[in-house]
Design an enzyme around this catalytic site. Structure first.
Site, short mmCIF file in Angstrom:
data_model
loop_
_atom_site.label_atom_id
_atom_site.label_comp_id
_atom_site.label_asym_id
_atom_site.label_seq_id
_atom_site.Cartn_x
_atom_site.Cartn_y
_atom_site.Cartn_z
N GLU A 1 27.98 41.02 31.51
CA GLU A 1 27.93 42.37 31.84
C GLU A 1 29.20 42.97 31.18
O GLU A 1 30.05 42.30 31.93
CB GLU A 1 27.90 42.85 33.51
N ASP B 1 35.35 51.05 40.93
CA ASP B 1 36.38 50.02 40.92
C ASP B 1 37.13 50.36 41.08
O ASP B 1 37.98 51.05 41.48
CB ASP B 1 36.55 49.64 39.43
#
Ligand SMILES: O=P(O)(O)OC[C@@H](O)[C@@H](O)c1c[nH]c2ccccc12
Length: 263
Positions: free
Chosen positions: A48, A59
């Site tokens: 990814e 995140d």
């Protein structure tokens, strides 16, 4: 190879899939190229590639920092396209792009999907793309042969499972907890009822991501699913150590997953 094929192949053989996340352009594009080659050699099944965004709301600190530094060092969509093109010449591992919807919108949904399809990506992961808006993206992806990955979280209601699974392609990204990315202790056994409900709706492989920081955690998570996704723990090794440490860590994850099947 198509992403779905690769992971479905894992699913049918019982071999657990290993998906590794790497931020593009951290600390530079050459390192990203080397890191992808290293994780391929160490037994990953899919990479990814994170296309850095300035406001990566899903995140945690490690990947936030990697994205900020990659952007400061000049990471762009164009350079990431070049990276993917080069990776397709030098590796055989399937690649997915992970980025935020803003980046795709700014570049143009049509152009983004067309350019990355041409570069050779197999999947696209947009964590802040609501299912309702994926109608603007999903048909273009399908046309281009890109799997648009859908998410399932512990907060996903049973009513939402059906529409999510009916639009899903490639694999289902099952988020282990409702926080942000980053290593933490998680009882993966708690996900069993959710995953069982997802399995009733789809034959696609299920991949668990968020929180996995050790080979043992990967093995535990893999007991519940067809594949695991590891990001922050990999990026932390790239930050504090080097590509060799990333290769070693990935190999240790692979080993734990292979051993887990026997035990
Ligand atoms: O970092 P972790 O906790 O190992 O989680 C995987 C994750 O890094 C990767 O899939 C990812 C990176 N950024 C994301 C944003 C949203 C969803 C997923 C991601």
């Amino acid at each position: 190879m198509k992403l779905a094929e690769k992971l479905c192949n894992c699913k049918s053989t019982g071999r657990k899939g290993l998906i590794i996340y790497i931020t593009a352009g951290y600390p530079d594009y050459h390192t990203t190229l080397e890191a992808v080659k290293a994780v391929e050699a160490a037994g990953a099944d899919l990479v990814e590639i994170g296309l850095p965004f300035s406001d990566p709301m899903a995140d945690g600190p490690i990947i936030q920092q990697a994205a900020a530094q990659a952007l400061a060092a000049g990471a762009t969509v164009g350079k990431t396209l070049e990276l993917v093109t080069k990776l397709k010449q030098e590796t055989t591992i399937p690649l997915a792009i992970m980025t935020y919807y803003n980046i795709v919108l700014q570049y143009g949904i049509d152009k983004f999907t067309a350019d990355f399809a041409q570069a050779g990506i197999s999947g696209l992961i947009i964590p802040d793309l609501p299912l309702e808006e994926s109608a603007a993206v999903e048909p273009l992806c399908r046309q281009m042969g890109i799997d648009l990955i859908q998410f399932i979280a512990p907060t996903t209601t049973l009513e939402r499972l059906k529409p999510i699974c009916s639009q899903a392609a490639g694999f289902l990204y099952c988020i282990s907890n409702t926080g942000v990315t980053g290593v933490r202790h998680i009882d993966y056994g708690q996900l069993a009822p959710l995953l069982a409900a997802v399995r009733r709706e789809t034959d696609l492989p299920l991949a668990i991501g968020f929180g996995i920081g050790t080979p043992e955690a990967a093995r535990q998570a893999a007991k519940q699913a067809d594949a695991v996704i590891v990001g922050s723990a990999v990026m932390e090794r790239l930050m504090k150590q080097d590509v060799a440490a990333v290769r070693e860590f990935t190999a240790s994850l692979r080993l734990a997953l292979d051993r887990g099947e026997q035990g």
